[in-house]
Design an enzyme around this catalytic site. Structure first.
Site, PDB file in Angstrom:
ATOM      1  N   LEU A   1       0.860  -1.183   0.000  1.00 32.83           N
ATOM      2  CA  LEU A   1       0.000   0.000   0.000  1.00 32.83           C
ATOM      3  C   LEU A   1       0.895   1.231   0.000  1.00 32.83           C
ATOM      4  O   LEU A   1       1.900   1.273   0.717  1.00 32.83           O
ATOM      5  CB  LEU A   1      -0.909   0.028   1.235  1.00 32.83           C
ATOM      6  CG  LEU A   1      -2.165  -0.843   1.213  1.00 32.83           C
ATOM      7  CD1 LEU A   1      -2.850  -0.799   2.577  1.00 32.83           C
ATOM      8  CD2 LEU A   1      -3.130  -0.400   0.124  1.00 32.83           C
ATOM      9  N   ASP A   2       0.542   2.231  -0.806  1.00 34.29           N
ATOM     10  CA  ASP A   2       1.313   3.473  -0.836  1.00 34.29           C
ATOM     11  C   ASP A   2       1.295   4.139   0.537  1.00 34.29           C
ATOM     12  O   ASP A   2       0.360   3.934   1.326  1.00 34.29           O
ATOM     13  CB  ASP A   2       0.735   4.435  -1.877  1.00 34.29           C
ATOM     14  CG  ASP A   2       0.907   3.922  -3.298  1.00 34.29           C
ATOM     15  OD1 ASP A   2       1.850   3.151  -3.533  1.00 34.29           O
ATOM     16  OD2 ASP A   2       0.089   4.292  -4.166  1.00 34.29           O
TER      17      ASP A   2
END
Length: 380
Positions: A62-63
């Site tokens: 996930l960013d």
């Protein structure tokens, strides 16, 4: 039956004085942290003078800006994390229209602006339908994908743009709802490798403007859901014994339903890496599962390969053939069918391996001819 994480804790071979922690924990990732930072924090929280997971890893990045479901595998569970890497994922995001950033989200610098034409939910429904199904997507420059051994975001930070081959993705469900005159809520279920940042930019272009993400939350990974997660803050507030209650079994990531029960002697042999002949243990249900898995594999990997098989040249069709030639052709076809059938019986399919007590001991690859090859086994 799956082995519970607390039951799977055994003495580490490298640290005989420490109990090895194994299992899967579903964390609600906070905004601002990288996925690897969350993994390191969780690994630390399951460490004590008497406990250690040894290994830890997540099942899909996930960013930093993103929040939501981040499955983390500890100890023996890391052996099976790749099953969730391939799983479908669901997200909810907010798209801000009128501007584009270099990263595709709010963490980047605005690189372009555009006016926003009027839109409504009816228009958004039509646009959403255009994005459903199989398609290709070009990965963003700000990503961890590599080219020539270097991550794309390293090129991007140096101001260099490189060619990125498009990747096949599938959007299985998508919904767009207007929040206000500048913002849209996006909810999407997609295949692995899908970049929601790129999807947001493409949706904005379909509306006739530019856009970027200002919020992104992962809601689901395979069968894991956001409402099953625990926050880092809540996890940290617990004692180690309480933290362990949030651990799912080591095989929680595996989406394989078929299983084979082995005797104690067979378990010992597979733990030593020996192959087994289990032809007498292949039930009708297990044979059906293996056959179905083989057919599915062949249909997806060889769907284009069979098109040109057994195609004869037009000139060959005009050759004189006598009865003996016809019989020879039939004999050849029979031989080919026999060879193909033999090959099908040798194709291995992954299944769960269970001991006589119903405890999961790992994965093996079994074929219709009864050959079982140990594949990934947990250290008991």
């Amino acid at each position: 039956m799956s082995i519970a994480s607390t039951q799977a804790d055994k003495k580490s071979s490298n640290h005989p004085d420490k109990i090895k922690i194994s299992g899967v924990i579903l964390v609600d990732k906070p905004q601002g942290m990288t996925s690897q930072q969350v993994v390191s924090k969780v690994k630390y929280l399951f460490k004590s003078p008497n406990h250690d997971s040894k290994k830890a890893g997540h099942t899909g990045t996930l960013d930093p800006m993103a929040t939501g479901l981040l499955p983390i595998c500890l100890g023996e569970a890391t052996k099976f994390s790749h099953y969730q890497l391939d799983a479908d994922k669901s997200y909810q995001a907010t798209i801000l229209l009128g501007s584009q950033t270099d990263t595709g989200d709010a963490d980047g610098q605005v690189t372009a602006e555009a006016t926003i034409s009027a839109f409504d939910d009816t228009m958004l429904d039509k646009i959403a339908q255009q994005f459903l199904g199989a398609q290709q997507q070009i990965p963003p420059m700000y990503s961890a994908l590599k080219k020539d051994g270097k991550k794309l975001y390293e090129y991007a930070r140096a101001g260099i743009e490189v060619d990125r081959p498009p990747r096949d993705i599938i959007l299985k469900a998508i919904e767009l709802k207007a929040i206000d005159e500048q913002q849209i809520q996006l909810t999407v279920t997609c295949s692995k490798g899908t970049y929601v940042r790129v999807l947001a930019e493409d949706i904005a272009k379909a509306i006739g403007t530019l856009g970027h993400l200002t919020a992104l939350s992962r809601l689901q990974v395979g069968d894991f859901k956001i409402d099953e997660t625990i926050t880092l803050a809540n996890l940290e507030a617990l004692a180690l014994e309480q933290r362990q209650t949030y651990l799912l079994p080591v095989d929680a990531c595996i989406d394989i339903n078929a299983e084979l029960t082995l005797s104690s002697e067979q378990c010992e042999r597979v733990q030593m890496g020996q192959r087994l002949n289990v032809i007498d243990q292949l039930t009708n249900d297990l044979q059906s599962y293996i056959t179905s898995a083989i057919e599915q594999h062949l249909s997806t990997s060889n769907k284009n390969a069979a098109v040109n098989q057994n195609v004869e040249d037009d000139n060959d069709d005009n050759d004189d053939n006598d009865d003996n030639d016809d019989n020879d052709d039939n004999d050849d076809n029979d031989d080919n069918d026999d060879n193909a059938q033999q090959l099908l019986h040798e194709i291995p399919v992954d299944i769960r391996l269970i001991d006589e007590h119903g405890t999961f001991i790992g994965l093996g690859a079994v074929s219709l001819n009864g050959r079982l090859q140990p594949k990934k086994l947990i250290q008991l």
